[in-house]
Scaffold this motif. Structure first.
Motif, PDB file in Angstrom:
ATOM      1  N   ASN A 195       0.172   4.395   0.475  1.00  0.00           N
ATOM      2  CA  ASN A 195      -0.003   5.339   1.583  1.00  0.00           C
ATOM      3  C   ASN A 195       0.704   4.997   2.829  1.00  0.00           C
ATOM      4  O   ASN A 195       1.225   6.117   3.498  1.00  0.00           O
ATOM      5  CB  ASN A 195      -1.522   5.112   2.042  1.00  0.00           C
ATOM      6  N   LEU A 220       4.117   6.774   2.140  1.00  0.00           N
ATOM      7  CA  LEU A 220       4.100   7.879   2.060  1.00  0.00           C
ATOM      8  C   LEU A 220       4.243   8.514   3.614  1.00  0.00           C
ATOM      9  O   LEU A 220       5.019   9.192   3.990  1.00  0.00           O
ATOM     10  CB  LEU A 220       2.850   8.369   1.527  1.00  0.00           C
ATOM     11  N   VAL A 221       3.213   7.979   4.596  1.00  0.00           N
ATOM     12  CA  VAL A 221       3.191   8.493   5.735  1.00  0.00           C
ATOM     13  C   VAL A 221       4.450   8.296   6.648  1.00  0.00           C
ATOM     14  O   VAL A 221       4.639   9.129   7.366  1.00  0.00           O
ATOM     15  CB  VAL A 221       1.915   8.085   6.496  1.00  0.00           C
ATOM     16  N   PRO A 234       0.783  -1.371  -0.033  1.00  0.00           N
ATOM     17  CA  PRO A 234      -0.127   0.132   0.053  1.00  0.00           C
ATOM     18  C   PRO A 234       0.711   1.235   0.002  1.00  0.00           C
ATOM     19  O   PRO A 234       1.548   1.459   0.876  1.00  0.00           O
ATOM     20  CB  PRO A 234      -0.586  -0.036   1.490  1.00  0.00           C
TER      21      PRO A 234
END
Length: 322
Positions: A245, A248-249, A243
């Protein structure tokens, strides 16, 4: 000569008697003494490897032996030279013709069995951890499949590079092998809540994964900010879907590594890596672990050891020269 050849995808390879032609331009004929097996050999049998030689072909990706004859255009290699070759195929046989420029001299510190088991396993881990992930001393390294052929070398090299090493493997016997290679922390792959166990240790900076599947996702979630994850194989059979995301975080990086490709696009990187690894071996810093050595007429049994994950470290097939 005798050779162990694959005739059809998905079928068991068979022993054959074949005639080997003279070495071609730029080739040498090697009297093979030992062949190191790899999980990629199983993928070739199943038709799932990224490189697919034309059928029928002789299995065996990495070999060690003695130069017996040279083809036209070969310079710098003499009859009687002890050499190791990463050839991609052709190793499970008594003799083979291989490119002369792929041959590496075997140092006096190595026997044939060790030389045949050395290049792929150690080369993969060295390039993955050093060249690709830039592992630094003091970082925390997690090795998934830590008792396997490449995983065990990742434990050993990671420790040599100054990392704190967490080994994940199945069962106490396999974990003991990883501990002997230098692992600081041991986690059984059957233990529940891998993510929680890793977070209890403070998380991980680098993940070296030869297995794939759910463990990769748990490690991903336990990675520290700016962590690096290196998928180098999927012995568990499941390719993780990552994933974006989460990357990214937490500012994470996923780094692919296919060692064999360096032969084509950056051969000097591969040569420099193997030179350093050979030097480390000569200095006694590396201790290759070969759990099984079997003769050519038991090659099917040797492959079964890989498929069942019974072996630790490497499995090597030797040729009878009596």
């Amino acid at each position: 000569m005798k050779a162990f050849r694959l005739h059809a995808i998905g079928e068991m390879p068979q022993p054959d008697d074949i005639v080997l032609p003279p070495p071609g331009h730029g080739e040498v004929r090697i009297a093979i003494r030992a062949c190191g097996l790899n999980f990629a050999d199983l993928l070739m049998i199943d038709g799932r490897y990224q490189e697919r030689p034309a059928l029928p072909f002789t299995l065996g990706m990495e070999v060690a032996g003695v130069v017996e004859a040279t083809g036209p255009g070969v310079q710098g290699l003499q009859q009687g030279a002890r050499v190791a070759v990463f050839a991609g195929s052709g190793g499970l046989a008594e003799y083979g013709n291989f490119p002369a420029d792929a041959c590496l001299p075997i140092p006096e510190s190595m026997d044939f069995e060790t030389a045949a088991a050395f290049q792929i396993a150690y080369g993969t881990s060295h390039l993955a951890l050093g060249h690709r992930a830039r592992l630094r001393a003091g970082e925390r390294l997690l090795v998934l499949g830590a008792a396997g052929g490449v995983g065990l070398t990742a434990v050993e090299i990671g420790k040599l590079m100054g990392a704190e090493v967490i080994a994940l493997a199945r069962g106490p016997e396999r974990l003991a092998v990883a501990q002997a290679a230098g692992a600081d922390h041991l986690i059984d792959s059957a233990a529940p809540d891998l993510r929680g166990l890793l977070k209890a240790l403070g998380g991980v900076d680098v993940v070296y994964d030869a297995v794939g599947g759910p463990a990769f996702m748990e490690a991903l979630r336990a990675a520290r900010p700016e962590g690096r994850l290196i998928p180098i194989g999927f012995a568990g059979g499941e390719v993780p879907q990552i994933p974006a995301n989460l990357l990214l975080v937490k500012n994470l990086t996923v780094i692919g590594l296919y060692w064999g490709a360096y032969r084509r696009f950056a051969p000097q990187v591969l040569r420099d890596s193997l030179a350093e690894l050979t030097r480390w071996h000569g200095e006694g810093k590396l201790r290759p672990h070969i759990s099984h050595v079997l003769p050519l007429d038991r090659a099917a049994e040797a492959l079964a050891l890989l498929r069942s994950r019974t072996a630790t470290g490497k499995v090597v097939v030797t040729m009878d020269r009596s």
